[in-house]
Design a protein around this motif. Structure first.
Motif, PDB file in Angstrom:
ATOM      1  N   ASP A 210     -19.568  41.319  47.562  1.00 28.89           N
ATOM      2  CA  ASP A 210     -19.420  42.150  46.358  1.00 28.89           C
ATOM      3  C   ASP A 210     -18.043  42.799  46.302  1.00 28.89           C
ATOM      4  O   ASP A 210     -17.393  42.840  45.250  1.00 28.89           O
ATOM      5  N   ALA A 211     -17.587  43.316  47.463  1.00 22.71           N
ATOM      6  CA  ALA A 211     -16.262  43.958  47.505  1.00 22.71           C
ATOM      7  C   ALA A 211     -15.166  42.938  47.221  1.00 22.71           C
ATOM      8  O   ALA A 211     -14.172  43.219  46.548  1.00 22.71           O
ATOM      9  N   ARG A 212     -15.356  41.691  47.768  1.00 24.78           N
ATOM     10  CA  ARG A 212     -14.364  40.635  47.520  1.00 24.78           C
ATOM     11  C   ARG A 212     -14.306  40.286  46.041  1.00 24.78           C
ATOM     12  O   ARG A 212     -13.222  40.130  45.462  1.00 24.78           O
ATOM     13  N   ASP A 213     -15.487  40.180  45.410  1.00 20.74           N
ATOM     14  CA  ASP A 213     -15.507  39.863  43.973  1.00 20.74           C
ATOM     15  C   ASP A 213     -14.843  40.964  43.152  1.00 20.74           C
ATOM     16  O   ASP A 213     -14.106  40.703  42.199  1.00 20.74           O
ATOM     17  N   GLN A 214     -15.107  42.225  43.574  1.00 12.85           N
ATOM     18  CA  GLN A 214     -14.465  43.353  42.867  1.00 12.85           C
ATOM     19  C   GLN A 214     -12.950  43.307  43.034  1.00 12.85           C
ATOM     20  O   GLN A 214     -12.185  43.538  42.091  1.00 12.85           O
ATOM     21  N   ALA A 215     -12.511  42.972  44.275  1.00 15.31           N
ATOM     22  CA  ALA A 215     -11.072  42.892  44.525  1.00 15.31           C
ATOM     23  C   ALA A 215     -10.441  41.767  43.712  1.00 15.31           C
ATOM     24  O   ALA A 215      -9.324  41.897  43.213  1.00 15.31           O
ATOM     25  N   ARG A 216     -11.164  40.647  43.560  1.00 14.08           N
ATOM     26  CA  ARG A 216     -10.634  39.559  42.739  1.00 14.08           C
ATOM     27  C   ARG A 216     -10.469  39.991  41.288  1.00 14.08           C
ATOM     28  O   ARG A 216      -9.485  39.664  40.624  1.00 14.08           O
ATOM     29  N   ARG A 217     -11.493  40.730  40.806  1.00 13.53           N
ATOM     30  CA  ARG A 217     -11.382  41.227  39.416  1.00 13.53           C
ATOM     31  C   ARG A 217     -10.201  42.174  39.266  1.00 13.53           C
ATOM     32  O   ARG A 217      -9.453  42.121  38.272  1.00 13.53           O
ATOM     33  N   GLN A 218     -10.034  43.069  40.249  1.00 12.90           N
ATOM     34  CA  GLN A 218      -8.908  44.004  40.173  1.00 12.90           C
ATOM     35  C   GLN A 218      -7.576  43.259  40.278  1.00 12.90           C
ATOM     36  O   GLN A 218      -6.590  43.630  39.632  1.00 12.90           O
ATOM     37  N   LEU A 219      -7.543  42.200  41.112  1.00  7.92           N
ATOM     38  CA  LEU A 219      -6.317  41.404  41.217  1.00  7.92           C
ATOM     39  C   LEU A 219      -5.991  40.743  39.887  1.00  7.92           C
ATOM     40  O   LEU A 219      -4.837  40.731  39.444  1.00  7.92           O
ATOM     41  N   LYS A 220      -7.037  40.193  39.252  1.00  2.00           N
ATOM     42  CA  LYS A 220      -6.817  39.556  37.956  1.00  2.00           C
ATOM     43  C   LYS A 220      -6.330  40.573  36.929  1.00  2.00           C
ATOM     44  O   LYS A 220      -5.415  40.295  36.143  1.00  2.00           O
ATOM     45  N   GLN A 221      -6.930  41.788  36.969  1.00  2.00           N
ATOM     46  CA  GLN A 221      -6.496  42.855  36.048  1.00  2.00           C
ATOM     47  C   GLN A 221      -5.055  43.255  36.328  1.00  2.00           C
ATOM     48  O   GLN A 221      -4.253  43.446  35.402  1.00  2.00           O
ATOM     49  N   ALA A 222      -4.695  43.395  37.646  1.00  2.00           N
ATOM     50  CA  ALA A 222      -3.325  43.768  37.996  1.00  2.00           C
ATOM     51  C   ALA A 222      -2.337  42.690  37.579  1.00  2.00           C
ATOM     52  O   ALA A 222      -1.230  42.978  37.125  1.00  2.00           O
TER      53      ALA A 222
END
Length: 586
Positions: A210-222
């Motif tokens: 879950d944390a990895r998926d959240q980090a991927r979303r934040q990376l995509k947003q960044a």
């Protein structure tokens, strides 16, 4: 020169007063008649001159100089953020009193929190690997115990007499059977613990996913924010299309300053987007690594589970064989040839050696896993250090003198967010010439005056290098400010004793006269006034030091008179005058 003119001026005043007294006396005498007046005047001339005297005393004379100083705290610190981040809250304002360790402001720490979560998952995985390796050690030790029992049994068989071998074997087989049952129980307990650890690891793996998926979303947003910021900067920067550039500038009413300001603002936003993108990439990479490590840890634990289950199966099989041997031995007389017994002993010894090797290998696995735990702990400590950077605290106790951050603004390492001063200890800094510097020492007292309010201070530092602009030397003094009235950066008057003379005779200033450049005083000798040339030192408005020419036994005349001169008859007034306290009348 000034001192000499001043003495002459005071002398003229005294002469004028004396002349006025003489004129008054003469006018009275003239109103009398003739010869009586002449006789009275002759009698006055014959009378001795009445004077006051003082005895010189050895002492010290100190002179003060006035300087302009600047008040500052002895300790001021700049609180600077170690990271660039958005300010979520500020807890203090200018003028607030803070204590060491008190929170000043809180920064956005979401990326650091993700990094901490990743580090903790890696730590959990490493700890699980240690438990798995320890389970392997326990299994190997159980095998070693079984091998030892087998060696002991074989040796007992060789040493026993043929007639009593059956009973001995039965006893040993019974002991071996009990030991194997005990070891099977231990391995089953270990298997249960390992299954629980695997279940926990799978839960951690799910959380990490879950944390990895959240980090991927934040990376995509960044990445999106970075691309948008880069596009905005590219749109404002000069390009190959002059007409499009002209239209952009016209949007800012041909105001070059507004255009450049907007361009700088967009570049700063691009820089912040780059930092956020780098942080998101780092967090995403760390979580990917943590997820893979968690998968590997689960796979290793599952392999260990399989090995442990196989060991338990082997142990049950060995138990069955031991029980079968026990039954056969109980039913018939056990007898083997020496060759068979020797082979059994060699096989048992080989099994023992293999079991010992297995234990050593398992222990090495535990040590390697523990190294992994230590590395994971370092990662957690590093993540905690990074997370702590997002909370700014007061490094000292004191007063907040500046707050340079706002909520929803950005704190950066390029400028201080807060300035804190410890005003319990204030100091004043002033500058002196090289001559005055020679007269000052650490520990000397100074007096400070701020708008009529006086403070006491002590010199703590005396500069050894002159200021290039002024040629003066810096001096610092600690101030006792119990009233708390001194403000940072204010100017004050500083009074310091700059010149001292010790071991000199002190006489009233007006007792010293000058003949050209030669100083002299009048002393009493055998009822007459005698001129005594002296060598003088420093002086103030009331007192002068005499270095040579007089002693404590002398009586220095302090009374001025127009008739006072070398050799005149004098009469000493009975009341003595103290050299340090006399005030000469003008």
């Amino acid at each position: 020169m000034y001192r000499k003119q001043r003495k002459q001026s005071r002398g003229r005043k005294r002469k004028a007063a004396a002349c006025a007294g003489m004129i008054c006396s003469l006018s009275i005498a003239i109103t009398g008649c003739g010869q009586d007046s002449v006789q009275a005047a002759e009698k006055v001339a014959e009378d001795a001159l009445t004077v006051q005297v003082t005895s010189p005393a050895l002492g010290e004379l100190a002179l003060q100089n006035e300087f302009i100083g600047t008040v500052t705290p002895e300790e001021s610190v700049y609180v600077i953020s170690k990271v660039s981040a958005e300010v979520l809250s500020t807890e203090v304002s200018v003028g607030d009193q803070v204590e060491e360790g008190q929170i000043l402001c809180q920064l956005d720490s979401e990326a650091a929190e993700l990094q901490m979560a990743s580090a903790k998952v890696q730590q959990s995985s490493a700890q699980m690997q240690v438990k798995s390796a320890q389970a392997g050690v326990n299994t190997a030790e159980a095998g070693l115990a079984s091998a030892k029992a087998q060696v002991e049994s074989t040796n007992a068989q060789l040493d026993a007499q043929l007639g009593g071998q059956k009973n001995l074997n039965l006893y040993q087989l019974q002991i071996q059977e009990e030991n194997m049952k005990t070891q099977i129980g231990h391995m089953e307990d270990q298997l249960g613990d390992l299954k629980e650890d695997i279940a926990d690891a799978r839960d951690d793996k799910s959380d990490l996913k879950d944390a990895r998926d959240q980090a991927r979303r934040q990376l995509k947003q960044a990445q999106t924010q970075y691309a948008q910021a880069r596009a905005e900067v590219a749109a404002l920067e000069p390009g190959d299309y002059e007409a499009e550039q002209k239209i952009i500038k016209e949007q800012y009413n041909n105001d070059q300053a507004a255009y450049e300001y907007e361009l700088d603002r967009k570049k700063e936003a691009l820089k912040q987007a780059e930092n956020l993108l780098a942080q998101a990439q780092s967090a995403a990479s760390a979580l990917e690594n943590g997820y893979e490590q968690a998968k590997q840890g689960i796979e290793q634990a599952e392999n260990t589970q399989e090995q442990l289950e196989n060991s338990i199966g082997d142990a049950y099989q060995g138990l069955q064989q031991t029980e079968a041997v026990f039954n056969i031995t109980n039913e018939q007389v056990y007898s083997d040839t020496e060759k068979v017994i020797a082979a059994s002993k060699a096989a048992a010894a080989t099994g023992l050696q293999q079991a010992e090797t297995t234990v050593d290998t398992a222990k090495l696995g535990v040590e390697a896993s523990q190294i992994g735990v230590e590395g994971a702990q370092i990662a957690v400590d590093s993540a905690q250090y990074q997370l702590d950077m997002y909370t700014l605290t007061a490094p000292i106790s004191g007063v907040v003198e500046a707050v340079n951050v706002d909520v929803h603004g950005f704190a950066t390492p390029q400028s201080p967010a807060f300035v804190i001063s410890d005003k319990s200890n204030m100091k004043v800094t002033f500058y002196v010439s090289s001559e005055v510097r020679k007269t000052l020492e650490k520990g000397d007292n100074v007096h400070i005056d701020q708008n009529g309010v006086e403070y006491e201070g002590t010199i703590t530092e005396i500069g050894s290098m002159a200021d290039q602009a002024t040629g003066l030397f810096q001096v610092e003094a600690r101030i006792s400010d119990e009233k708390g009235g001194l403000m940072t950066g204010t100017n004050v008057k500083v009074l310091a004793y700059t010149y001292r003379q010790e071991g000199a005779y002190l006489v009233p200033y007006d007792t010293v006269y000058y003949d050209e450049s030669q100083a002299y005083v009048y002393v009493v000798e055998n009822g007459e006034a005698k001129r005594r040339d002296v060598s003088c030192g420093i002086f103030d408005e009331e007192t002068m030091t005499v270095l040579e020419g007089i002693s404590e036994a002398d009586q220095v005349i302090v009374t001025w008179s127009s008739d006072l001169r070398d050799g005149v008859k004098i009469k000493v007034q009975e009341t003595p005058v103290d050299a340090a306290q006399e005030e000469v009348s003008e």
